[in-house]
Every structure is written in structure tokens, then in C-alpha cells.
Design an enzyme around this catalytic site. Structure first.
Site, PDB file in Angstrom:
ATOM      1  CB  SER A   1      -0.736   0.354   1.123  1.00  0.00           C
ATOM      2  OG  SER A   1      -1.463   0.904   1.107  1.00  0.00           O
TER       3      SER A   1
ATOM      4  CE1 TYR B   1      -3.645  -2.697   5.464  1.00  0.00           C
ATOM      5  CE2 TYR B   1      -2.818  -0.218   4.702  1.00  0.00           C
ATOM      6  CZ  TYR B   1      -3.163  -1.705   4.180  1.00  0.00           C
ATOM      7  OH  TYR B   1      -4.162  -1.959   2.634  1.00  0.00           O
TER       8      TYR B   1
END
Length: 248
Positions: free
Chosen positions: A145, A158
Site C-alpha cells: 500500500s 497498518y
């Protein structure tokens, strides 16, 4: 349907929906036989298989934080096909927590996030490494990501995990060369249900801040994953950003 990946066997961890399903579709369209794993979405996985081009595809249950299920899966793939050429890591989960809310990042939440989103990806690679090495032209694609690059994502843990995925990608690209290439595809905002509570209105608001004026589809990311296998054949250790320019 292309035959560029004919006779190649692909395992998509977390392939029953979202980016995983799109990757399975894109790789099957290039001629690969695909094994998709599901955790609780057996019905979705079987529906996906029914619509994939080609034949010989399988759906099997695997739980990434239970390494024994991944080892068993590798054995089943070897018995069924005798090989594995491509491993795609898409399994994971997240939860929206403001970056500044340190108290919400409890020890238990952080440990579970790392267990599922980092250790689980590594465990899948560890389980399939012998088959990928034996292929001689193996490929691992990790879904990362842009949160791993800019530190902004659904939560701080995350973002840190995705930075860890990027580091793992580079480290294993060195360790497993030349028999296995290792790549990462780093999406920005994607129109899936991966982030709980992110509705159409939220996606539309974000789209206006992106240079290409839309959020990514799962298919955008799936095509990038397939490109690692079909076109970027001299690349390893690379991060392919698929964000419409959001990180600029």
C-alpha cells in the site's frame, strides 16, 4: 484469453474477493491455472472459480495466521499440479483508527495486525518457497500500500506493516534470486469493502483529491499484479505504485 502463462500454476492467498479475486481473474485470462484461498468466503470463492477463463482451477481454505494450513495447502498444490510458479499475497484486514489515537492501538490489536498482515504473508512465502524455487521462474507478488511509503493509511499499525511488506519484498528478492522474483504492488484507495465504513460518499470525496480523479478499482490492481508475471519479467524487488497519482 491469452496463453502467455499457459502451464503456469498460480496460488492467490485471499483470492475469494476484492483485489485477490481481480488478480485471479487477470492471471487466468493470461492462461494460468489458479488456486484461490478463502477463509470464510467459500461461496464467493466457488462463484469466482466458475467464472474464470480456462480450466483446472481450485478453491481451498487457508488461514494465514495458522501456518499449518499454508503448509498443507502447498502440499495439496504439489500433489494436484506438481508445481507452483506464482504466489500472490492479498490476504489481510484493517480497521480505521485515527493516526493520533494512540490509546486505540492496543497491544492486542497491534499483535493481531502483524500476525495476519505481515507474518501471514511471510508464512505463505515460506510454505511455497520450495515449489517456487523448483519452478526456476518463480514469482511472488505481495500486495502492499502507499501507506507504507507515506505513513498515512487506515491506522498507524497498518502503515507500518505495509512498510514491512516493502522491506520483506526487497530482502527476499535478494535472497531468492535468480530462481524467484519478488515484487510488490502498492495501491492507493481502492473501491472495495476492505476498509470498514468506507462508503461510496467517502470514495467520491477522496476521488477529487487524486490527480486522475477516481479511486482505483480492484481490476486496476489485478492487472498490475498480472503485469508482474507477463511483462515486467526483468524486474525484482520493485514496488509498483497503483494510486492514480495520489502519493504525489
Amino acid at each position: 484469453m491469452s496463453d502467455i502463462l499457459a502451464n503456469k500454476v498460480t496460488v492467490v492467498i485471499g483470492g475469494s474477493g476484492g483485489i485477490g479475486a481481480a488478480a485471479a481473474q487477470a492471471l487466468a485470462a493470461e492462461g494460468a491455472r489458479v488456486v484461490v484461498t478463502w477463509r470464510s468466503g467459500e461461496t464467493a470463492a466457488n462463484a469466482l472459480l466458475a467464472g474464470l477463463p480456462g480450466e483446472g482451477h481450485l478453491a481451498r481454505r487457508a488461514v494465514v495466521e495458522d501456518s499449518a494450513t499454508l503448509t498443507a495447502l502447498a502440499g495439496e498444490v504439489e500433489r494436484a499440479f506438481g508445481r507452483c510458479d506464482i504466489l500472490v499475497n492479498t490476504a489481510g484486514y484493517t480497521k480505521p483508527i485515527p493516526i493520533g489515537d494512540l490509546d486505540a492501538l492496543t497491544d492486542e490489536f497491534i499483535d493481531d495486525m502483524f500476525k495476519v498482515n505481515w507474518r501471514g504473508q511471510f508464512a505463505a512465502i515460506r510454505a511455497f518457497a520450495p515449489l517456487l524455487k523448483a519452478s526456476g521462474d518463480g514469482l511472488i507478488v505481495n500486495v502492499s500500500s502507499i501507506a507504507g511509503l507515506n505513513g498515512v493509511g487506515s491506522n498507524l499499525a497498518y502503515a507500518a506493516i505495509k512498510a514491512g511488506i516493502d522491506t520483506m519484498t526487497k530482502s527476499l528478492a535478494l535472497a531468492l534470486a535468480p530462481a524467484v522474483r519478488v515484487m510488490a504492488v502498492s495501491p492507493g484507495v481502492v473501491a472495495t469493502d476492505f476498509v470498514p465504513g468506507r462508503d461510496a460518499a467517502a470514495l467520491e470525496k477522496v476521488a477529487g483529491t487524486i490527480p486522475l480523479k477516481r479511486v482505483a478499482t480492484a481490476e486496476d490492481v489485478g492487472r498490475a499484479i498480472a503485469a508482474c508475471a507477463t511483462h515486467l519479467t526483468y524486474s525484482t524487488g520493485s514496488l509498483i505504485v497503483v494510486d492514480g497519482g495520489r502519493a504525489l
